[in-house]
Design a protein around this motif. Structure first.
Motif, PDB file in Angstrom:
ATOM      1  N   THR A 182       0.818  -1.213   0.000  1.00 27.45           N
ATOM      2  CA  THR A 182       0.000   0.000   0.000  1.00 27.45           C
ATOM      3  C   THR A 182       0.850   1.261   0.000  1.00 27.45           C
ATOM      4  N   GLU A 183       2.149   1.100   0.164  1.00 29.09           N
ATOM      5  CA  GLU A 183       3.099   2.202   0.137  1.00 29.09           C
ATOM      6  C   GLU A 183       4.478   1.615  -0.154  1.00 29.09           C
ATOM      7  N   SER A 184       5.471   2.495  -0.331  1.00 24.43           N
ATOM      8  CA  SER A 184       6.875   2.064  -0.408  1.00 24.43           C
ATOM      9  C   SER A 184       7.167   1.128  -1.579  1.00 24.43           C
ATOM     10  N   HIS A 185       6.703   1.494  -2.777  1.00 23.50           N
ATOM     11  CA  HIS A 185       7.074   0.732  -3.971  1.00 23.50           C
ATOM     12  C   HIS A 185       8.583   0.717  -4.170  1.00 23.50           C
ATOM     13  N   ASP A 186       9.253   1.808  -3.717  1.00 26.31           N
ATOM     14  CA  ASP A 186      10.702   1.891  -3.855  1.00 26.31           C
ATOM     15  C   ASP A 186      11.400   0.861  -2.976  1.00 26.31           C
ATOM     16  N   LEU A 187      10.893   0.659  -1.764  1.00 25.39           N
ATOM     17  CA  LEU A 187      11.505  -0.342  -0.889  1.00 25.39           C
ATOM     18  C   LEU A 187      11.236  -1.750  -1.397  1.00 25.39           C
ATOM     19  N   TRP A 188      10.114  -1.959  -2.057  1.00 21.44           N
ATOM     20  CA  TRP A 188       9.865  -3.258  -2.699  1.00 21.44           C
ATOM     21  C   TRP A 188      10.931  -3.540  -3.745  1.00 21.44           C
ATOM     22  N   ILE A 189      11.232  -2.558  -4.585  1.00 19.44           N
ATOM     23  CA  ILE A 189      12.248  -2.748  -5.624  1.00 19.44           C
ATOM     24  C   ILE A 189      13.617  -2.976  -4.982  1.00 19.44           C
ATOM     25  N   ALA A 190      13.910  -2.246  -3.909  1.00 22.61           N
ATOM     26  CA  ALA A 190      15.178  -2.439  -3.211  1.00 22.61           C
ATOM     27  C   ALA A 190      15.246  -3.816  -2.568  1.00 22.61           C
ATOM     28  N   LEU A 191      14.142  -4.268  -1.978  1.00 20.38           N
ATOM     29  CA  LEU A 191      14.107  -5.618  -1.407  1.00 20.38           C
ATOM     30  C   LEU A 191      14.381  -6.664  -2.483  1.00 20.38           C
ATOM     31  N   PHE A 192      13.790  -6.475  -3.640  1.00 26.66           N
ATOM     32  CA  PHE A 192      14.010  -7.408  -4.746  1.00 26.66           C
ATOM     33  C   PHE A 192      15.480  -7.424  -5.162  1.00 26.66           C
ATOM     34  N   GLY A 193      16.045  -6.246  -5.389  1.00 27.43           N
ATOM     35  CA  GLY A 193      17.436  -6.174  -5.826  1.00 27.43           C
ATOM     36  C   GLY A 193      18.394  -6.785  -4.823  1.00 27.43           C
ATOM     37  N   ASN A 194      18.154  -6.524  -3.566  1.00 28.31           N
ATOM     38  CA  ASN A 194      19.037  -7.073  -2.535  1.00 28.31           C
ATOM     39  C   ASN A 194      18.801  -8.565  -2.308  1.00 28.31           C
ATOM     40  N   ALA A 195      17.549  -9.005  -2.422  1.00 28.12           N
ATOM     41  CA  ALA A 195      17.255 -10.428  -2.225  1.00 28.12           C
ATOM     42  C   ALA A 195      17.976 -11.288  -3.254  1.00 28.12           C
ATOM     43  N   HIS A 196      18.157 -10.743  -4.454  1.00 30.60           N
ATOM     44  CA  HIS A 196      18.804 -11.503  -5.527  1.00 30.60           C
ATOM     45  C   HIS A 196      20.253 -11.056  -5.756  1.00 30.60           C
ATOM     46  N   VAL A 232       5.782  -4.921   9.050  1.00 28.15           N
ATOM     47  CA  VAL A 232       5.205  -6.228   8.763  1.00 28.15           C
ATOM     48  C   VAL A 232       4.937  -6.361   7.265  1.00 28.15           C
ATOM     49  N   MET A 233       4.419  -5.308   6.654  1.00 33.77           N
ATOM     50  CA  MET A 233       4.172  -5.321   5.217  1.00 33.77           C
ATOM     51  C   MET A 233       5.467  -5.549   4.448  1.00 33.77           C
ATOM     52  N   LEU A 234       6.540  -4.866   4.847  1.00 35.10           N
ATOM     53  CA  LEU A 234       7.820  -5.015   4.148  1.00 35.10           C
ATOM     54  C   LEU A 234       8.421  -6.402   4.372  1.00 35.10           C
ATOM     55  N   LEU A 235       8.227  -6.962   5.540  1.00 33.87           N
ATOM     56  CA  LEU A 235       8.720  -8.321   5.791  1.00 33.87           C
ATOM     57  C   LEU A 235       8.024  -9.311   4.863  1.00 33.87           C
ATOM     58  N   ARG A 236       6.737  -9.159   4.705  1.00 32.90           N
ATOM     59  CA  ARG A 236       5.994 -10.022   3.783  1.00 32.90           C
ATOM     60  C   ARG A 236       6.443  -9.785   2.336  1.00 32.90           C
ATOM     61  N   ALA A 237       6.714  -8.533   2.023  1.00 26.55           N
ATOM     62  CA  ALA A 237       7.193  -8.205   0.661  1.00 26.55           C
ATOM     63  C   ALA A 237       8.543  -8.844   0.410  1.00 26.55           C
ATOM     64  N   TRP A 238       9.405  -8.885   1.411  1.00 26.09           N
ATOM     65  CA  TRP A 238      10.719  -9.512   1.267  1.00 26.09           C
ATOM     66  C   TRP A 238      10.567 -10.992   0.931  1.00 26.09           C
ATOM     67  N   VAL A 239       9.654 -11.664   1.623  1.00 27.32           N
ATOM     68  CA  VAL A 239       9.407 -13.080   1.338  1.00 27.32           C
ATOM     69  C   VAL A 239       8.955 -13.247  -0.104  1.00 27.32           C
ATOM     70  N   THR A 240       8.089 -12.359  -0.565  1.00 30.12           N
ATOM     71  CA  THR A 240       7.625 -12.417  -1.959  1.00 30.12           C
ATOM     72  C   THR A 240       8.774 -12.161  -2.929  1.00 30.12           C
ATOM     73  N   ALA A 241       9.628 -11.179  -2.605  1.00 29.67           N
ATOM     74  CA  ALA A 241      10.743 -10.846  -3.480  1.00 29.67           C
ATOM     75  C   ALA A 241      11.685 -12.025  -3.670  1.00 29.67           C
ATOM     76  N   ARG A 242      11.908 -12.783  -2.632  1.00 26.09           N
ATOM     77  CA  ARG A 242      12.826 -13.914  -2.723  1.00 26.09           C
ATOM     78  C   ARG A 242      12.291 -15.013  -3.646  1.00 26.09           C
ATOM     79  N   SER A 243      10.971 -15.056  -3.812  1.00 30.69           N
ATOM     80  CA  SER A 243      10.376 -16.122  -4.640  1.00 30.69           C
ATOM     81  C   SER A 243      10.276 -15.737  -6.107  1.00 30.69           C
ATOM     82  N   ARG A 244      10.631 -14.525  -6.464  1.00 32.13           N
ATOM     83  CA  ARG A 244      10.486 -14.091  -7.868  1.00 32.13           C
ATOM     84  C   ARG A 244      11.792 -14.210  -8.632  1.00 32.13           C
TER      85      ARG A 244
END
Length: 244
Positions: A182-196, A232-244
């Motif tokens: 619902t917010e922080s699309h930038d942190l989602w992208i950062a989570l993805f980049g760092n997860a991989h 909590v939202m970002l923690l869940r997003a991190w789990v999602t990022a690792r699966s992509r």
């Protein structure tokens, strides 16, 4: 046409005060083959009229009639991009000369990149939310994927969408944004980049950030309840990022 094609993706909402200056700073950087994709989120002011009055074939404006919020507006803008490299932009900052080339170079070796930024009015670096010291990304931390994501969860990683970009060939893994976001699309992208482990930190300042009363990103600390909900939202997003 030479070199990669760059798409800049911008979401606008009631941005009439500053958007013309921001667009001018972007167009000064772009090459003839590049594009600036702008999706307006049902602005109630003259933002769309200002944008449509910019006479440059590189500017593409899509005006939405229903407001969906900045996360989904950025998602739509990114989905419309046709360039090899996608850079994100807010509506009210100013680009620093050389930003395009710094990101093109960084993304030749990484899939996601993020730079530093400074405050527009003073030229000062962003202050760390706890120590108030200069808050910067360091190049030697680029490969610290786990630590960087833990910093994001702790709220002490200075990733801002206006200072981020990624290669188009990872767009299909970054999009769609998770429905829980619902917010922080930038942190989602950062989570993805760092997860991989495909993040590159650019130590140079590439954005001058304008702070004003209508920023989408809050400049003041939030209460403990909203902060915990966001973590909590970002923690869940991190789990999602690792699966992509």
């Amino acid at each position: 046409m030479s070199g990669p094609r760059v798409s800049v993706c911008m979401a606008t909402y009631n941005g009439e005060r500053f958007v013309r200056a921001q667009v001018a700073s972007i167009l000064d950087e772009l090459q003839p083959q590049d594009e600036l994709v702008i999706v307006d989120d049902a602005s109630r002011d003259s933002t769309v009229r200002v944008l449509q009055g910019i006479d440059d074939p590189r500017v593409i404006v899509r005006a939405r009639e229903v407001n969906r919020g900045y996360v989904r507006t950025f998602e739509e803008a990114i989905s419309l991009a046709t360039g090899d490299i996608i850079l994100l932009s807010d509506q009210d900052d100013v680009w620093v000369p050389g930003r395009r080339e710094l990101f093109v170079a960084a993304l030749a070796e990484a899939e996601v990149a993020a730079s530093n930024l400074e405050l527009l009015d003073s030229g000062d670096p962003l202050p760390h939310p706890i120590t108030r010291r200069p808050w910067r990304l360091r190049a030697d931390q680029s490969a610290q994927g786990l630590r960087n994501n833990l910093r994001i969860l702790a709220g002490v990683a200075p990733y801002y969408g206006c200072a981020m970009g990624f290669r188009r060939d990872v767009r299909e893994r970054i999009l769609p944004f998770p429905g829980l976001l619902t917010e922080s699309h930038d942190l989602w992208i950062a989570l993805f980049g760092n997860a991989h482990r495909t993040m590159r930190h650019i130590e140079s300042v590439t954005i001058r950030r304008r702070i004003h009363d209508a920023n989408a990103s809050p400049s003041r600390p939030r209460g403990i309840g909203p902060v915990l909900k966001a973590r909590v939202m970002l923690l869940r997003a991190w789990v999602t990022a690792r699966s992509r």
